[in-house]
Design an enzyme around this catalytic site. Sequence first.
Site, PDB file in Angstrom:
ATOM      1  CE  LYS A  18      -2.170  -1.137   3.879  1.00 24.42           C
ATOM      2  NZ  LYS A  18      -1.177  -2.183   4.100  1.00 24.42           N
ATOM      3  NE  ARG A  93      -4.361  -0.478  10.033  1.00 18.50           N
ATOM      4  CZ  ARG A  93      -2.522  -0.473   9.604  1.00 18.50           C
ATOM      5  NH1 ARG A  93      -3.032   0.692   9.088  1.00 18.50           N
ATOM      6  NH2 ARG A  93      -2.107  -1.418   9.392  1.00 18.50           N
ATOM      7  NE  ARG A 132       7.746  -2.584   6.627  1.00 17.14           N
ATOM      8  CZ  ARG A 132       6.325  -2.313   6.463  1.00 17.14           C
ATOM      9  NH1 ARG A 132       4.917  -1.850   5.346  1.00 17.14           N
ATOM     10  NH2 ARG A 132       5.712  -2.500   7.060  1.00 17.14           N
ATOM     11  NE  ARG A 164       6.345  -0.662  10.158  1.00 17.20           N
ATOM     12  CZ  ARG A 164       5.218  -0.424   9.833  1.00 17.20           C
ATOM     13  NH1 ARG A 164       5.168   0.267   8.571  1.00 17.20           N
ATOM     14  NH2 ARG A 164       4.516  -0.677  10.896  1.00 17.20           N
ATOM     15  NE  ARG A 175       2.370  -4.603  11.741  1.00 17.08           N
ATOM     16  CZ  ARG A 175       3.616  -4.770  11.071  1.00 17.08           C
ATOM     17  NH1 ARG A 175       4.103  -5.240  10.965  1.00 17.08           N
ATOM     18  NH2 ARG A 175       3.054  -3.750   9.998  1.00 17.08           N
TER      19      ARG A 175
HETATM   20  P1  ADP Z   1       2.049  -2.073   3.421  1.00 17.87           P
HETATM   21  O1  ADP Z   1       2.487  -0.341   3.599  1.00 17.87           O
HETATM   22  O2  ADP Z   1       0.887  -2.428   2.192  1.00 17.87           O
HETATM   23  O3  ADP Z   1       2.740  -2.450   4.591  1.00 17.87           O
HETATM   24  P2  ADP Z   1       4.842  -1.570   2.035  1.00 17.87           P
HETATM   25  O4  ADP Z   1       4.278  -0.703   0.850  1.00 17.87           O
HETATM   26  O5  ADP Z   1       5.620  -0.850   3.277  1.00 17.87           O
HETATM   27  O6  ADP Z   1       3.429  -2.514   2.427  1.00 17.87           O
HETATM   28  O7  ADP Z   1       5.179  -2.592   1.025  1.00 17.87           O
HETATM   29  C1  ADP Z   1       6.012  -4.184   2.138  1.00 17.87           C
HETATM   30  C2  ADP Z   1       7.352  -4.798   1.871  1.00 17.87           C
HETATM   31  O8  ADP Z   1       7.070  -4.918   0.247  1.00 17.87           O
HETATM   32  C3  ADP Z   1       8.151  -3.107   1.523  1.00 17.87           C
HETATM   33  O9  ADP Z   1       9.459  -3.728   1.714  1.00 17.87           O
HETATM   34  C4  ADP Z   1       8.198  -3.548  -0.144  1.00 17.87           C
HETATM   35  O10 ADP Z   1       9.686  -2.344  -0.185  1.00 17.87           O
HETATM   36  C5  ADP Z   1       8.247  -4.586  -0.710  1.00 17.87           C
HETATM   37  N1  ADP Z   1       7.034  -4.589  -1.645  1.00 17.87           N
HETATM   38  C6  ADP Z   1       6.504  -3.387  -2.240  1.00 17.87           C
HETATM   39  N2  ADP Z   1       5.577  -4.019  -3.300  1.00 17.87           N
HETATM   40  C7  ADP Z   1       5.992  -5.141  -4.016  1.00 17.87           C
HETATM   41  C8  ADP Z   1       5.909  -6.786  -4.500  1.00 17.87           C
HETATM   42  N3  ADP Z   1       5.170  -5.641  -5.508  1.00 17.87           N
HETATM   43  N4  ADP Z   1       6.568  -7.053  -5.449  1.00 17.87           N
HETATM   44  C9  ADP Z   1       7.634  -7.125  -3.439  1.00 17.87           C
HETATM   45  N5  ADP Z   1       8.509  -6.058  -3.025  1.00 17.87           N
HETATM   46  C10 ADP Z   1       7.259  -5.599  -3.198  1.00 17.87           C
HETATM   47  P1  AMP Z   2       1.096   1.340   9.142  1.00 16.58           P
HETATM   48  O1  AMP Z   2       2.634   1.564   8.924  1.00 16.58           O
HETATM   49  O2  AMP Z   2       0.513   1.003   8.574  1.00 16.58           O
HETATM   50  O3  AMP Z   2       1.047  -0.686   8.604  1.00 16.58           O
HETATM   51  O4  AMP Z   2       0.641   0.784  10.531  1.00 16.58           O
HETATM   52  C1  AMP Z   2       1.349   1.015  11.963  1.00 16.58           C
HETATM   53  C2  AMP Z   2       0.906   0.903  12.983  1.00 16.58           C
HETATM   54  O5  AMP Z   2       0.185   1.861  13.665  1.00 16.58           O
HETATM   55  C3  AMP Z   2      -0.439  -0.230  12.885  1.00 16.58           C
HETATM   56  O6  AMP Z   2       0.028  -1.462  13.380  1.00 16.58           O
HETATM   57  C4  AMP Z   2      -1.129   0.655  13.735  1.00 16.58           C
HETATM   58  O7  AMP Z   2      -1.308   0.399  15.467  1.00 16.58           O
HETATM   59  C5  AMP Z   2      -1.287   2.319  13.446  1.00 16.58           C
HETATM   60  N1  AMP Z   2      -2.184   2.771  12.286  1.00 16.58           N
HETATM   61  C6  AMP Z   2      -1.870   2.853  11.760  1.00 16.58           C
HETATM   62  N2  AMP Z   2      -2.989   3.124  10.697  1.00 16.58           N
HETATM   63  C7  AMP Z   2      -4.139   3.124  11.853  1.00 16.58           C
HETATM   64  C8  AMP Z   2      -5.402   2.862  11.818  1.00 16.58           C
HETATM   65  N3  AMP Z   2      -6.389   3.052  10.557  1.00 16.58           N
HETATM   66  N4  AMP Z   2      -6.178   2.524  13.089  1.00 16.58           N
HETATM   67  C9  AMP Z   2      -5.256   2.154  13.980  1.00 16.58           C
HETATM   68  N5  AMP Z   2      -4.094   2.211  13.813  1.00 16.58           N
HETATM   69  C10 AMP Z   2      -3.422   2.889  12.959  1.00 16.58           C
END
Ligand code: ADP
Ligand code: AMP
Length: 217
Positions: A18, A93, A132, A164, A175
């Site tokens: 995302k 969410r 990541r 992270r 999660r």
């Molecule tokens: P989200 O925001 O949904 O938690 P991220 O955009 O942070 O996901 O992506 C999670 C991990 O996967 C990151 O390390 C990113 O670089 C990697 N990633 C994202 N999209 C792809 C893809 N299409 N193929 C492989 N790795 C990806």
């Molecule tokens: P993310 O970066 O989207 O993976 O979010 C990291 C963490 O932030 C989540 O696991 C939650 O603890 C908190 N968080 C982010 N967005 C929300 C949301 N919309 N509602 C509640 N908690 C959130």
Amino acid sequence: MNEKATYIVMLGPPGAGKGTQAKILAEKLGLVHISTGDLFRENLSQETELGKLASSYMAKGELVPDDVTIAMVKERLSRPDCAKGAVMDGFPRTPAQAEAFEALLAEIGGKVDLVPFISVPNDVLVERLSGRWMSHAGRVYHALYNPPKVKWVDDVDGSPLYQRDDDKPETVLHRINVYYDQTSPLIDFYRQAGKLVEIDGTQEIEQVTEDLLKAVA
Ligand code: ADP
Ligand code: AMP
């Protein structure tokens, strides 16, 4: 009231891509990227009261309470840079957040235009999150799939990358469960509203972007 504002909600489990795609889409469409996770992490690094409150939930992989999250988003959306709309990443969410978001947008004369649902199976999610690497400015890399030019260094500003805390395997699994319990009902909510478009998130980053741009067009 702004007739032309566009609001896109990126939906999908943690690790689906995302954030990666929201950044690209926002840039290509001239919209603001709003990641509630990034906003909480910024508050955390600045040691604000909001950051302290959020961190206790984030560390456990739990969601921050709805009222706190909704108030933060309301404030963010009220800033002038959101006039053209936003790509929402990680919000809403929960069903309560989705309802509040509808009401919030109605107040400013907007609506959710499109909800790309990026689907990725659980085993892939775990692999993605464990590799990541993040920059402090919120840029996202992956050790194998989207590596920086120099290991552990941000391509843009040269600052060190970090992993992270909530990307540890035990927290990741929790999660993902929280996502299925609390967030996945939004898939039907937006499908029934005719706004959902399913995107195969297992493809390479560039192909996912291409599919998203087709969906937006
Ligand atoms: P989200 O925001 O949904 O938690 P991220 O955009 O942070 O996901 O992506 C999670 C991990 O996967 C990151 O390390 C990113 O670089 C990697 N990633 C994202 N999209 C792809 C893809 N299409 N193929 C492989 N790795 C990806
Ligand atoms: P993310 O970066 O989207 O993976 O979010 C990291 C963490 O932030 C989540 O696991 C939650 O603890 C908190 N968080 C982010 N967005 C929300 C949301 N919309 N509602 C509640 N908690 C959130």
